[in-house]
Scaffold this motif. Structure first.
Motif, PDB file in Angstrom:
ATOM      1  N   CYS A 229     120.309 -11.618  80.855  1.00 18.21           N
ATOM      2  CA  CYS A 229     120.649 -12.987  80.490  1.00 18.21           C
ATOM      3  C   CYS A 229     122.167 -13.173  80.349  1.00 18.21           C
ATOM      4  O   CYS A 229     122.683 -13.416  79.271  1.00 18.21           O
ATOM      5  CB  CYS A 229     119.926 -13.380  79.202  1.00 18.21           C
ATOM      6  N   CYS A 236     117.323 -13.913  86.184  1.00 18.02           N
ATOM      7  CA  CYS A 236     116.048 -14.428  85.655  1.00 18.02           C
ATOM      8  C   CYS A 236     114.835 -13.810  86.334  1.00 18.02           C
ATOM      9  O   CYS A 236     113.799 -13.624  85.706  1.00 18.02           O
ATOM     10  CB  CYS A 236     116.001 -15.942  85.780  1.00 18.02           C
ATOM     11  N   CYS A 239     113.893 -10.789  84.476  1.00 14.72           N
ATOM     12  CA  CYS A 239     113.824 -10.893  83.015  1.00 14.72           C
ATOM     13  C   CYS A 239     112.379 -10.951  82.522  1.00 14.72           C
ATOM     14  O   CYS A 239     111.557 -11.696  83.063  1.00 14.72           O
ATOM     15  CB  CYS A 239     114.571 -12.162  82.582  1.00 14.72           C
ATOM     16  N   CYS A 245     110.671 -19.022  79.773  1.00 14.18           N
ATOM     17  CA  CYS A 245     112.016 -19.506  79.477  1.00 14.18           C
ATOM     18  C   CYS A 245     112.237 -20.924  79.985  1.00 14.18           C
ATOM     19  O   CYS A 245     112.047 -21.205  81.164  1.00 14.18           O
ATOM     20  CB  CYS A 245     113.042 -18.563  80.100  1.00 14.18           C
TER      21      CYS A 245
HETATM   22  S1  SF4 Z   1     114.681 -16.174  82.171  1.00 14.28           S
HETATM   23 FE1  SF4 Z   1     115.788 -17.155  80.460  1.00 14.28          FE
HETATM   24  S2  SF4 Z   1     116.133 -15.516  78.956  1.00 14.28           S
HETATM   25 FE2  SF4 Z   1     115.633 -14.553  80.920  1.00 14.28          FE
HETATM   26  S3  SF4 Z   1     117.605 -14.194  81.959  1.00 14.28           S
HETATM   27 FE3  SF4 Z   1     116.883 -16.190  82.644  1.00 14.28          FE
HETATM   28  S4  SF4 Z   1     117.845 -17.676  81.262  1.00 14.28           S
HETATM   29 FE4  SF4 Z   1     117.952 -15.652  80.275  1.00 14.28          FE
END
Ligand code: SF4
Length: 260
Positions: A229, A236, A239, A245
């Protein structure tokens, strides 16, 4: 978990699964961030642990927590009596900023560290272990916050590492907060846990998510912040919070326009 909405429940479950997956790899004293000799020094020397904690700001954790070991190597002693006798803030700053510098802010660190060394000698009989020996988490956090350069975030991180990595017996883990930092602040807002990522809002949200031990969530959020992040161009797709998210950047095309 009964007071949590579905979004919060899914986040807690995902974060706990992620914690299981990463295990101890990013834990300061049990993981792979530090060299073995540095870890051994921090584990076996409570005074080094305290100085490492104080150094943990504005630089990567591995640089901050290595500072006490390198300081000892540079000055040839870690005897606090000798250090206060031989070094004032200006001399200590010179040691810290000699190349390669041990910290980004040598002047501030010299002030904080020398102040802590004097406090340990005067109030804790020369041994930082007396800060946390046979104390509750609430007491440990309060005592740590009395040191110059230790915020609530650092005090919470200290209590977390003591119980998690050093197996210090702290029963009231509900009093160990998440260690609010830039990573954690950013993710709590991006995933929609808070609208405004003030310290108070984030601490309250973490207390609600994991009331028995809010600080337990620190490592998972911190790791996601470090590895995925990023402030811009977050990864993302990789992630673990991807599906939960609100700010998932994969939702946007290169011009920032929503495409789904
Ligand atoms: S999904 Fe959300 S928490 Fe994960 S890296 Fe992307 S912006 Fe950050």
């Amino acid at each position: 978990m009964s007071d949590l909405n579905d979004h919060e429940k899914e986040i807690v479950q995902t974060i706990k699964e992620f914690l299981m997956k990463i295990g101890t790899e990013n834990n300061i004293l049990k993981g792979n961030l530090l060299k073995k000799e540095v870890k051994d020094f921090l584990i076996n020397n409570p005074n080094a642990f305290l100085l490492g904690l104080i150094s943990d700001q504005s630089v990567k954790a591995e640089i901050a927590w290595s500072l006490p070991y390198h300081l000892k190597e540079r000055i040839g002693t870690f005897d606090f009596q000798k250090i206060v006798h031989l070094y004032d803030e200006t001399k200590l700053e010179q040691v810290i900023k000699s190349k390669p510098a041990l910290h980004r802010y040598p002047s501030r660190m010299a002030v904080y560290l020398l102040s802590a060394i004097k406090d340990i000698l005067e109030k804790y009989n020369g041994n930082a272990e007396n800060i946390w020996k046979n104390k509750t988490a609430a007491e440990v956090v309060k005592k740590l916050e009395e040191f110059k350069g230790i915020s609530h975030k650092k005090a919470s991180l200290g209590a977390l590492i003591l119980t998690r990595d050093l197996d210090i017996n702290i029963l009231d883990k509900q009093n160990i907060d998440i260690a609010y930092d830039t990573h954690i602040k950013k993710i709590f807002k991006r995933v929609g846990l808070v609208d405004d990522s003030t310290e108070e809002n984030v601490l309250n949200s973490a207390r609600k998510l994991n009331p028995d031990f809010p600080g337990e969530l620190t490592t998972a959020f911190w790791t996601i912040g470090r590895e995925y992040c990023y402030a811009s161009n977050p990864a993302c797709l990789l992630c673990p919070l991807n599906n939960l998210c609100e700010k998932n950047m994969e939702d946007e095309d290169i011009e920032g326009v929503k495409v789904r």
